[in-house]
Design a protein around this motif. Structure first.
Motif, PDB file in Angstrom:
ATOM      1  N   VAL A 361      18.656  65.726   7.822  1.00 35.69           N
ATOM      2  CA  VAL A 361      18.369  65.324   9.214  1.00 35.69           C
ATOM      3  C   VAL A 361      18.913  63.925   9.495  1.00 35.69           C
ATOM      4  CG1 VAL A 361      16.522  64.733  10.818  1.00 35.69           C
ATOM      5  CG2 VAL A 361      16.363  66.821   9.445  1.00 35.69           C
ATOM      6  N   MET A 362      18.795  63.033   8.530  1.00 39.68           N
ATOM      7  CA  MET A 362      19.251  61.649   8.710  1.00 39.68           C
ATOM      8  C   MET A 362      20.760  61.509   8.515  1.00 39.68           C
ATOM      9  SD  MET A 362      16.143  59.609   6.778  1.00 39.68           S
ATOM     10  CE  MET A 362      16.817  57.997   7.186  1.00 39.68           C
ATOM     11  N   GLY A 363      21.426  62.603   8.164  1.00 41.43           N
ATOM     12  CA  GLY A 363      22.878  62.566   8.022  1.00 41.43           C
ATOM     13  C   GLY A 363      23.367  61.812   6.806  1.00 41.43           C
ATOM     14  N   ARG A 364      22.548  61.746   5.776  1.00 42.09           N
ATOM     15  CA  ARG A 364      22.928  61.000   4.570  1.00 42.09           C
ATOM     16  C   ARG A 364      23.289  61.913   3.405  1.00 42.09           C
ATOM     17  NH1 ARG A 364      18.456  56.075   4.291  1.00 42.09           N
ATOM     18  NH2 ARG A 364      19.037  55.061   6.279  1.00 42.09           N
ATOM     19  N   TRP A 365      23.475  63.182   3.691  1.00 42.69           N
ATOM     20  CA  TRP A 365      23.742  64.134   2.614  1.00 42.69           C
ATOM     21  C   TRP A 365      24.993  63.757   1.823  1.00 42.69           C
ATOM     22  CZ3 TRP A 365      21.615  67.363  -0.458  1.00 42.69           C
ATOM     23  CH2 TRP A 365      22.367  68.313  -1.132  1.00 42.69           C
ATOM     24  N   LYS A 366      26.027  63.280   2.520  1.00 37.29           N
ATOM     25  CA  LYS A 366      27.284  62.937   1.839  1.00 37.29           C
ATOM     26  C   LYS A 366      27.090  61.809   0.830  1.00 37.29           C
ATOM     27  CE  LYS A 366      30.415  64.416   5.535  1.00 37.29           C
ATOM     28  NZ  LYS A 366      31.483  63.986   6.479  1.00 37.29           N
ATOM     29  N   ASN A 367      26.083  60.978   1.041  1.00 39.11           N
ATOM     30  CA  ASN A 367      25.865  59.842   0.144  1.00 39.11           C
ATOM     31  C   ASN A 367      25.166  60.231  -1.159  1.00 39.11           C
ATOM     32  OD1 ASN A 367      26.955  58.139   2.115  1.00 39.11           O
ATOM     33  ND2 ASN A 367      24.955  57.795   3.064  1.00 39.11           N
ATOM     34  N   VAL A 368      24.464  61.369  -1.155  1.00 35.38           N
ATOM     35  CA  VAL A 368      23.637  61.684  -2.322  1.00 35.38           C
ATOM     36  C   VAL A 368      23.947  63.040  -2.968  1.00 35.38           C
ATOM     37  CG1 VAL A 368      21.709  60.264  -1.530  1.00 35.38           C
ATOM     38  CG2 VAL A 368      21.824  62.655  -0.854  1.00 35.38           C
ATOM     39  N   TYR A 369      24.720  63.904  -2.280  1.00 35.89           N
ATOM     40  CA  TYR A 369      24.920  65.244  -2.835  1.00 35.89           C
ATOM     41  C   TYR A 369      25.637  65.190  -4.177  1.00 35.89           C
ATOM     42  CZ  TYR A 369      29.954  65.808  -2.119  1.00 35.89           C
ATOM     43  OH  TYR A 369      31.326  65.702  -2.213  1.00 35.89           O
ATOM     44  N   ALA A 370      26.444  64.138  -4.383  1.00 37.73           N
ATOM     45  CA  ALA A 370      27.179  64.014  -5.642  1.00 37.73           C
ATOM     46  C   ALA A 370      26.237  63.955  -6.837  1.00 37.73           C
ATOM     47  CB  ALA A 370      28.062  62.762  -5.614  1.00 37.73           C
ATOM     48  N   GLN A 371      25.088  63.341  -6.651  1.00 36.91           N
ATOM     49  CA  GLN A 371      24.122  63.229  -7.738  1.00 36.91           C
ATOM     50  C   GLN A 371      23.175  64.423  -7.797  1.00 36.91           C
ATOM     51  OE1 GLN A 371      22.302  59.546  -6.622  1.00 36.91           O
ATOM     52  NE2 GLN A 371      23.749  58.295  -7.781  1.00 36.91           N
ATOM     53  N   LEU A 372      22.897  65.016  -6.637  1.00 39.57           N
ATOM     54  CA  LEU A 372      21.865  66.041  -6.571  1.00 39.57           C
ATOM     55  C   LEU A 372      22.364  67.443  -6.909  1.00 39.57           C
ATOM     56  CD1 LEU A 372      19.907  64.896  -3.389  1.00 39.57           C
ATOM     57  CD2 LEU A 372      19.599  64.249  -5.772  1.00 39.57           C
ATOM     58  N   LEU A 373      23.612  67.731  -6.652  1.00 37.87           N
ATOM     59  CA  LEU A 373      24.143  69.080  -6.875  1.00 37.87           C
ATOM     60  C   LEU A 373      23.963  69.550  -8.321  1.00 37.87           C
ATOM     61  CD1 LEU A 373      25.519  71.535  -5.679  1.00 37.87           C
ATOM     62  CD2 LEU A 373      27.732  70.445  -6.112  1.00 37.87           C
ATOM     63  N   PRO A 374      24.363  68.755  -9.332  1.00 35.91           N
ATOM     64  CA  PRO A 374      24.163  69.218 -10.715  1.00 35.91           C
ATOM     65  C   PRO A 374      22.688  69.352 -11.091  1.00 35.91           C
ATOM     66  CG  PRO A 374      24.935  66.949 -10.678  1.00 35.91           C
ATOM     67  CD  PRO A 374      25.079  67.465  -9.285  1.00 35.91           C
ATOM     68  N   VAL A 375      21.814  68.562 -10.453  1.00 37.93           N
ATOM     69  CA  VAL A 375      20.376  68.659 -10.734  1.00 37.93           C
ATOM     70  C   VAL A 375      19.839  69.993 -10.231  1.00 37.93           C
ATOM     71  CG1 VAL A 375      18.113  67.648 -10.286  1.00 37.93           C
ATOM     72  CG2 VAL A 375      20.086  66.162 -10.687  1.00 37.93           C
ATOM     73  N   VAL A 376      20.290  70.402  -9.056  1.00 39.48           N
ATOM     74  CA  VAL A 376      19.870  71.690  -8.494  1.00 39.48           C
ATOM     75  C   VAL A 376      20.332  72.837  -9.390  1.00 39.48           C
ATOM     76  CG1 VAL A 376      20.135  73.260  -6.541  1.00 39.48           C
ATOM     77  CG2 VAL A 376      19.805  70.818  -6.130  1.00 39.48           C
ATOM     78  N   VAL A 377      21.560  72.738  -9.898  1.00 43.01           N
ATOM     79  CA  VAL A 377      22.072  73.766 -10.809  1.00 43.01           C
ATOM     80  C   VAL A 377      21.243  73.805 -12.095  1.00 43.01           C
ATOM     81  CG1 VAL A 377      24.063  74.504 -12.185  1.00 43.01           C
ATOM     82  CG2 VAL A 377      24.405  73.605  -9.867  1.00 43.01           C
ATOM     83  N   THR A 378      20.876  72.626 -12.600  1.00 43.06           N
ATOM     84  CA  THR A 378      20.052  72.560 -13.816  1.00 43.06           C
ATOM     85  C   THR A 378      18.709  73.243 -13.605  1.00 43.06           C
ATOM     86  OG1 THR A 378      21.105  70.473 -14.454  1.00 43.06           O
ATOM     87  CG2 THR A 378      19.009  71.007 -15.507  1.00 43.06           C
ATOM     88  N   ALA A 379      18.134  73.089 -12.416  1.00 44.14           N
ATOM     89  CA  ALA A 379      16.844  73.712 -12.117  1.00 44.14           C
ATOM     90  C   ALA A 379      16.913  75.234 -12.213  1.00 44.14           C
ATOM     91  CB  ALA A 379      16.376  73.300 -10.726  1.00 44.14           C
ATOM     92  N   ALA A 380      18.112  75.794 -12.020  1.00 53.00           N
ATOM     93  CA  ALA A 380      18.266  77.247 -12.058  1.00 53.00           C
ATOM     94  C   ALA A 380      18.413  77.786 -13.481  1.00 53.00           C
ATOM     95  CB  ALA A 380      19.477  77.660 -11.227  1.00 53.00           C
ATOM     96  N   ILE A 381      18.677  76.903 -14.467  1.00 49.89           N
ATOM     97  CA  ILE A 381      18.939  77.357 -15.839  1.00 49.89           C
ATOM     98  C   ILE A 381      17.798  78.186 -16.422  1.00 49.89           C
ATOM     99  CG2 ILE A 381      19.265  76.566 -18.219  1.00 49.89           C
ATOM    100  CD1 ILE A 381      21.010  74.320 -17.162  1.00 49.89           C
ATOM    101  N   PRO A 382      16.519  77.740 -16.345  1.00 52.09           N
ATOM    102  CA  PRO A 382      15.457  78.551 -16.951  1.00 52.09           C
ATOM    103  C   PRO A 382      15.304  79.922 -16.321  1.00 52.09           C
ATOM    104  CG  PRO A 382      14.532  76.754 -15.656  1.00 52.09           C
ATOM    105  CD  PRO A 382      15.993  76.481 -15.786  1.00 52.09           C
ATOM    106  N   PHE A 383      15.545  80.035 -15.020  1.00 50.98           N
ATOM    107  CA  PHE A 383      15.435  81.328 -14.349  1.00 50.98           C
ATOM    108  C   PHE A 383      16.565  82.255 -14.797  1.00 50.98           C
ATOM    109  CE2 PHE A 383      13.484  78.127 -11.588  1.00 50.98           C
ATOM    110  CZ  PHE A 383      12.200  78.650 -11.469  1.00 50.98           C
ATOM    111  N   ALA A 384      17.761  81.677 -14.969  1.00 57.04           N
ATOM    112  CA  ALA A 384      18.879  82.466 -15.477  1.00 57.04           C
ATOM    113  C   ALA A 384      18.603  82.942 -16.904  1.00 57.04           C
ATOM    114  CB  ALA A 384      20.175  81.637 -15.431  1.00 57.04           C
ATOM    115  N   TRP A 385      17.981  82.063 -17.712  1.00 58.51           N
ATOM    116  CA  TRP A 385      17.649  82.425 -19.097  1.00 58.51           C
ATOM    117  C   TRP A 385      16.658  83.596 -19.124  1.00 58.51           C
ATOM    118  CZ3 TRP A 385      18.936  80.569 -24.043  1.00 58.51           C
ATOM    119  CH2 TRP A 385      18.095  80.964 -25.081  1.00 58.51           C
ATOM    120  N   ILE A 386      15.622  83.524 -18.287  1.00 56.59           N
ATOM    121  CA  ILE A 386      14.620  84.589 -18.253  1.00 56.59           C
ATOM    122  C   ILE A 386      15.246  85.913 -17.830  1.00 56.59           C
ATOM    123  CG2 ILE A 386      12.562  85.413 -17.027  1.00 56.59           C
ATOM    124  CD1 ILE A 386      11.542  82.542 -17.001  1.00 56.59           C
ATOM    125  N   ILE A 387      16.117  85.880 -16.838  1.00 54.82           N
ATOM    126  CA  ILE A 387      16.771  87.105 -16.383  1.00 54.82           C
ATOM    127  C   ILE A 387      17.668  87.670 -17.484  1.00 54.82           C
ATOM    128  CG2 ILE A 387      18.474  88.033 -14.753  1.00 54.82           C
ATOM    129  CD1 ILE A 387      17.318  86.054 -12.672  1.00 54.82           C
TER     130      ILE A 387
END
Length: 428
Positions: A361-387
């Protein structure tokens, strides 16, 4: 790339040889004193029925602690067939049980201790497809202490390691690493982890990995040694763990890496893929090395047994389609959390999602997505493992649920990174 391949091959080969030699050496230790030490506390450690303590807290611990696998580990430590040498024991991993077709480890350990080496009414099994590296420390400890005292000693080691990580993180001015590591531990039913021989293995390896990263991050990063580091973590997990919740030794250190090193998005994504691959090569490669060594030297048939075990552990649950079965098993694992932990997880997820919405909403996504994208992918690892390994994750949900702590670690990492970004914005 060629240099990395040579390094990986050399590390795996050396690890397999050294791991085999160390196992053989511990099987040369006398088992008589170990058995006597186990006999001293086997009744206390395997309490059941009317023996369960009356107070609510003690009753909860005795009811929920993982005595099934602990009993297997302890009996493996005190087994010794007179007509088999140390190398055969290290490769075959002989194990007596009261039943021929199913495992009854608690009752079998009690009977084994009470029979005083008379196993005429028991059946000989083998457990060759695992390394059982925990015997490197369990056998020497049982030589000196009772089973109960070993558990207390391991509890003290875990507390000391957690304090060490906390102090080092504060000294390195990166308390976020401590928050991620110790915060995610709350999603593992921590009390049960700390009093279990089996459940503490991956947690201790995770703490050691994080501590090493805190102390040597600059050197690992500058010399490009992080792939080898994650390879070694995978090797150690394969060697010491009993297939409990191994993915935490990958996921939590990954989150800590993102807090220690702020790179551009694609660099972090590439590193995420590379580190996961390194860990996977170490984990699977070390495991396969046991099968190859056992089969080539003793014709154990371990490779065939392991392949069928992999097929069984990874098949879809209950005849369901894989994704449908995967979501069902994720639900089974989530169900292992008490209500208050579900509320805590909901709050954590709500804070993370709320921060993401605020950023957009604040339009700051471009400033932080570089750091957050790999974290979001990491969060999916345990679910992928269970499947992927849903049959095993359903059968043993009472302890596999702990891999979901990786998602909690990723959520905490997400929040810490947002807070850091906000502070930087205020300063600028």
């Amino acid at each position: 790339m060629a240099k990395k391949i040579r390094n990986f091959a050399a590390i795996l080969a050396i690890s397999a040889v050294v791991g085999t030699m160390l196992l053989v050496l511990v099987f040369l230790l006398p088992v008589g004193p170990m058995r006597r030490n186990v006999e001293k506390s086997v009744g206390d450690m395997l309490k059941s029925g009317d023996e369960i303590p009356e107070d609510a807290f003690s009753k909860y611990l005795w009811k929920n602690r993982e005595t099934y696998t602990d009993a297997i580990m302890v009996q493996n430590a005190i087994e010794r067939l007179p007509d088999k040498n140390a190398y055969e024991h290290a490769m075959w991993m002989y194990h007596y049980d009261l039943e021929e077709d199913v495992w009854t480890p608690e009752d079998s350990l009690k009977a084994f201790c009470e029979s005083h080496e008379n196993v005429s009414n028991m059946y000989l099994h083998i457990y060759a497809r695992y390394w059982h590296g925990y015997l490197l420390y369990l056998k020497p400890l049982l030589l000196l202490f009772s089973w109960k005292h070993v558990v207390w000693l391991e509890l003290a080691v875990q507390i000391a390691l957690m304090i060490w990580v906390l102090i080092t993180a504060i000294r390195k001015q990166n308390a976020g690493v401590a928050a991620v590591t110790l915060g995610s531990f709350l999603f593992m039913k921590p009390l049960l982890v700390m009093i279990s021989l089996t459940m503490s293995v991956c947690w201790i390896l995770t703490l050691l990995a994080v501590e090493y990263m805190l102390l040597h991050h600059d050197r690992l990063h500058e010399k490009g040694q992080y792939p080898e580091f994650f390879l070694i973590i995978g090797i150690l997990t394969s060697y010491f763990d009993f297939l409990t919740y191994p993915i935490t030794t990958l996921g939590i250190p990954l989150c800590c890496y993102f807090l220690l090193e702020n790179d551009r998005a694609w660099n972090n994504i590439k590193k995420l893929i590379g580190f996961c691959a390194s860990w996977g090569i170490g984990y699977a490669g070390m495991w396969a090395a046991k099968w190859v060594i056992a089969d080539l030297t003793l014709h154990t048939g371990t490779i065939k047994d392991a392949i069928w075990s992999i097929i069984g552990r990874t098949e879809a649950i209950g005849g369901r389609p894989r994704m449908n079965g995967g979501f069902y098993v994720i639900g089974l694992n989530l169900h292992e959390y008490p209500v208050y932990m579900g509320i805590a997880a909901g709050i954590l997820a709500a804070v993370a999602v709320g921060l993401m919405v605020m950023i957009i909403v604040m339009g700051r996504w471009k400033n932080v997505y570089a750091q957050l994208l790999p974290v979001v992918v990491t969060a999916a690892i345990p679910f992928a493992w269970i499947i992927a390994v849903q049959h095993h994750s359903a059968l043993h949900a009472r302890f596999t649920f702990r891999i979901l702590s990786v998602a909690a670690a990723a959520a905490i990492t997400f929040i810490v990174l947002i807070v850091k970004q906000a502070k930087r914005s205020q300063k600028s």
